[in-house]
Motif scaffolding. Structure first.
Motif, short mmCIF file in Angstrom:
data_model
loop_
_atom_site.label_atom_id
_atom_site.label_comp_id
_atom_site.label_asym_id
_atom_site.label_seq_id
_atom_site.Cartn_x
_atom_site.Cartn_y
_atom_site.Cartn_z
N ARG A 1 26.74 7.59 -38.21
CA ARG A 1 25.42 8.21 -38.44
C ARG A 1 25.17 9.32 -37.42
NH1 ARG A 1 23.83 2.76 -39.28
NH2 ARG A 1 22.86 2.67 -37.21
N MET A 2 25.58 9.09 -36.18
CA MET A 2 25.43 10.13 -35.16
C MET A 2 26.24 11.38 -35.55
SD MET A 2 25.64 7.80 -31.68
CE MET A 2 25.96 9.23 -30.65
N CYS A 3 27.44 11.16 -36.08
CA CYS A 3 28.29 12.29 -36.46
C CYS A 3 27.65 13.13 -37.55
CB CYS A 3 29.66 11.79 -36.92
SG CYS A 3 30.72 11.20 -35.57
N ARG A 4 26.88 12.47 -38.42
CA ARG A 4 26.19 13.21 -39.48
C ARG A 4 25.26 14.27 -38.88
NH1 ARG A 4 24.66 12.85 -44.83
NH2 ARG A 4 22.51 13.45 -45.30
N TYR A 5 24.56 13.89 -37.83
CA TYR A 5 23.67 14.83 -37.16
C TYR A 5 24.45 15.84 -36.32
CZ TYR A 5 19.58 12.07 -38.47
OH TYR A 5 18.59 11.44 -39.18
N LEU A 6 25.43 15.33 -35.56
CA LEU A 6 26.17 16.19 -34.64
C LEU A 6 27.03 17.21 -35.37
CD1 LEU A 6 27.24 13.47 -32.05
CD2 LEU A 6 25.48 15.23 -31.75
N ALA A 7 27.36 16.94 -36.64
CA ALA A 7 28.15 17.90 -37.41
C ALA A 7 27.30 19.10 -37.83
CB ALA A 7 28.72 17.22 -38.65
N ARG A 8 25.99 18.91 -37.89
CA ARG A 8 25.09 19.96 -38.37
C ARG A 8 24.50 20.80 -37.24
NH1 ARG A 8 25.42 16.08 -41.94
NH2 ARG A 8 24.94 16.45 -44.15
N SER A 9 24.32 20.17 -36.07
CA SER A 9 23.72 20.90 -34.96
C SER A 9 24.02 20.17 -33.66
CB SER A 9 22.20 21.01 -35.17
OG SER A 9 21.60 21.78 -34.15
N ALA A 10 23.68 20.80 -32.55
CA ALA A 10 23.86 20.17 -31.24
C ALA A 10 22.58 19.43 -30.85
CB ALA A 10 24.19 21.23 -30.19
N TYR A 11 22.75 18.23 -30.26
CA TYR A 11 21.61 17.40 -29.89
C TYR A 11 21.77 16.92 -28.45
CZ TYR A 11 20.08 17.00 -34.77
OH TYR A 11 19.62 17.27 -36.04
N LYS B 1 35.74 10.48 -25.52
CA LYS B 1 37.07 10.02 -25.11
C LYS B 1 38.09 10.26 -26.21
CE LYS B 1 39.52 5.98 -23.28
NZ LYS B 1 39.42 4.55 -22.91
N ALA B 2 37.64 10.16 -27.47
CA ALA B 2 38.53 10.40 -28.61
C ALA B 2 38.70 11.89 -28.91
CB ALA B 2 37.99 9.68 -29.84
N GLY B 3 37.99 12.74 -28.17
CA GLY B 3 38.11 14.17 -28.37
C GLY B 3 37.39 14.69 -29.59
N LEU B 4 36.36 13.96 -30.03
CA LEU B 4 35.65 14.32 -31.26
C LEU B 4 34.35 15.08 -31.01
CD1 LEU B 4 36.15 10.94 -33.16
CD2 LEU B 4 37.42 13.07 -33.50
N VAL B 5 33.86 15.02 -29.79
CA VAL B 5 32.57 15.64 -29.47
C VAL B 5 32.74 16.59 -28.29
CG1 VAL B 5 30.28 15.17 -28.49
CG2 VAL B 5 31.10 13.82 -30.42
N THR B 6 32.10 17.76 -28.39
CA THR B 6 32.09 18.71 -27.29
C THR B 6 30.69 18.76 -26.68
OG1 THR B 6 31.52 20.55 -28.75
CG2 THR B 6 33.86 20.11 -28.39
N THR B 7 30.60 19.16 -25.45
CA THR B 7 29.29 19.27 -24.77
C THR B 7 29.15 20.65 -24.15
OG1 THR B 7 30.16 18.41 -22.69
CG2 THR B 7 29.26 16.80 -24.23
N ARG B 8 27.91 21.10 -24.07
CA ARG B 8 27.63 22.35 -23.37
C ARG B 8 26.23 22.24 -22.76
NH1 ARG B 8 26.50 23.86 -28.80
NH2 ARG B 8 24.47 24.91 -29.04
N ARG B 9 26.00 22.98 -21.73
CA ARG B 9 24.70 22.93 -21.04
C ARG B 9 23.84 24.13 -21.45
NH1 ARG B 9 22.39 20.22 -17.04
NH2 ARG B 9 24.30 19.00 -16.68
N ARG B 10 22.56 23.84 -21.72
CA ARG B 10 21.58 24.89 -21.98
C ARG B 10 20.39 24.64 -21.07
NH1 ARG B 10 19.31 25.02 -27.86
NH2 ARG B 10 17.97 23.39 -27.00
N GLY B 11 20.36 25.39 -19.98
CA GLY B 11 19.33 25.14 -18.98
C GLY B 11 19.52 23.78 -18.35
N ARG B 12 18.48 22.95 -18.39
CA ARG B 12 18.61 21.60 -17.82
C ARG B 12 19.00 20.56 -18.87
NH1 ARG B 12 13.77 18.52 -18.18
NH2 ARG B 12 12.07 19.58 -19.29
N TYR B 13 19.31 21.02 -20.08
CA TYR B 13 19.67 20.09 -21.15
C TYR B 13 21.19 20.13 -21.41
CZ TYR B 13 14.67 20.10 -22.11
OH TYR B 13 13.31 20.00 -21.99
N VAL B 14 21.75 18.96 -21.72
CA VAL B 14 23.15 18.87 -22.11
C VAL B 14 23.19 18.58 -23.61
CG1 VAL B 14 25.31 17.61 -21.87
CG2 VAL B 14 23.88 18.04 -19.86
N LEU B 15 23.85 19.48 -24.35
CA LEU B 15 23.91 19.36 -25.81
C LEU B 15 25.27 18.85 -26.25
CD1 LEU B 15 22.21 22.75 -26.72
CD2 LEU B 15 21.16 20.49 -26.78
#
Length: 370
Positions: free
Chosen positions: A300-310, A335-349
């Protein structure tokens, strides 16, 4: 989930890279029987099938378990000869002569190897020498169907007759389609063999094996080759008097085959000529990714994460969970290499790597067919 070959005492000069027309014929038969395994050969398969003599096509079904399910060791008979250092012949006729040099027990055991015998590579009693193994073999053959049972009964009753049948069948296949294909492929395979031989001589075995496949690694300290491939059990040791044979194949891509039968020379039968779109992950990483995606919350999380960054907080609010719970699920996906992260100001997406997930289907198929 790996196959291991012990190379303790293996001398560098006993490592050889040689093409094999008989092994290529085995892969041709497999491609004709299972074209879905070889999408790049669809044109060739269609052409051969269209002009194939109906009688030969019927004969191809008599013992297709030798090449449909897997690759029978009978297509590399040089590995079974006593000196454990014989090389493939330069012509199909020479290799058929090597096939004739296998003992009846070797021939029968290899012909029944994966589908009708309880084990592989153990060196135990065979169906020709042990009544109990024979009974078990015929039981397994019966479970595979009447056609395989009939073939197994004929094989156990009269090995020379089946040898003669197989030899003539392979010669007919050569005339029907292999000779033309081999005339095109042998130069490419010979060039690859020369390249790998140069790497062995000048760069060492580790670099040569890495060039063969990213799925093969060498632990020089442990004197062990590891092939990232689903297998039944470990490979057998070569010993000081043994050798290691590398055989390139064009028609066999993407299959990476390992012959590790007890008492036989180990063989790595590797594909060339069809470069991969991307280096596939090893089987451990593949299993990690599939496990990560199997959890309903993470799906269910992937459904959201596939559409936008949260952010973690946004996901927690959306899914009615605490931030630490979401963080734990994100950690599994990362750990499985399926999700990427990036920082926007003080938020981690966090966002799903859609390209990685899209490759999972083809990577899974390649992993299990390797």
């Amino acid at each position: 989930m790996s196959v291991h070959i012990d190379i303790t005492g293996l001398r560098p000069e006993r490592v050889a890279v040689v093409p094999s027309p008989l092994a290529e014929l085995g892969m041709a038969l497999h491609a004709l029987s299972e074209p879905a395994h070889h999408p790049g050969l669809q044109g060739w398969v269609t052409g051969v099938t269209a002009r194939l003599d109906p009688h030969l096509a019927d004969r191809m079904c008599e013992a297709d378990f030798l090449w449909r399910t897997t690759f029978s060791d009978l297509f590399l008979p040089c590995a079974g000869l006593p000196d454990r250092g014989t090389l493939p012949g330069g012509t199909l006729a020479e290799e058929l002569d090597l096939l004739d040099k296998l003992s009846d027990e070797q021939f029968v055991d290899a012909a029944l190897e994966f589908t009708c015998t309880p084990g592989y590579g153990s060196g135990g009693p065979t169906a020709l020498s042990d009544p109990e193994v024979r009974r078990r073999t015929l039981d397994l053959a019966a479970a595979r169907g009447p056609q395989q049972l009939r073939f197994s009964e004929r094989l156990l009753a009269d090995p020379p007759a089946i040898r003669a049948w197989l030899r003539q069948f392979l010669r007919d296949c050569d005339e029907a389609f292999l000779a033309e294909a081999w005339s095109r492929l042998r130069h490419q395979l010979a060039a690859d063999a020369r390249h790998k031989t140069d790497l062995l001589r000048h760069k060492g075995m580790a670099e040569a094996l890495a060039a063969v496949s990213s799925a093969i690694t060498l632990d020089e300290e442990a004197a062990r080759i590891t092939v990232d491939k689903l297998g039944r059990d470990d490979g057998t040791a070569t010993g000081e008097s043994g050798g290691l044979l590398l055989v390139p194949t064009s028609l066999g891509w993407p299959h990476l085959m390992v012959l590790y039968r007890h008492g036989w020379q180990p063989v790595l039968h590797y594909p060339v000529g069809s470069p991969e779109l991307a280096a596939p992950p090893n089987l451990e990483r593949l299993a990690l990714r599939m496990t990560a995606l199997s959890h309903p919350v993470r799906m269910r999380m992937c459904r959201y994460l596939a559409r936008s960054a949260y952010t973690t907080s946004e996901l927690a609010q959306t899914h009615g969970m605490t931030a630490p719970e979401i963080s734990r699920h994100l950690a599994v996906l990362k750990k499985a290499g399926l999700v990427t992260t990036r920082r926007r100001g003080r938020y981690v997406l966090h966002q799903l790597d859609v390209a990685v997930v899209a490759r999972l289907g083809s990577e899974f198929l390649e992993g299990i067919l390797r």
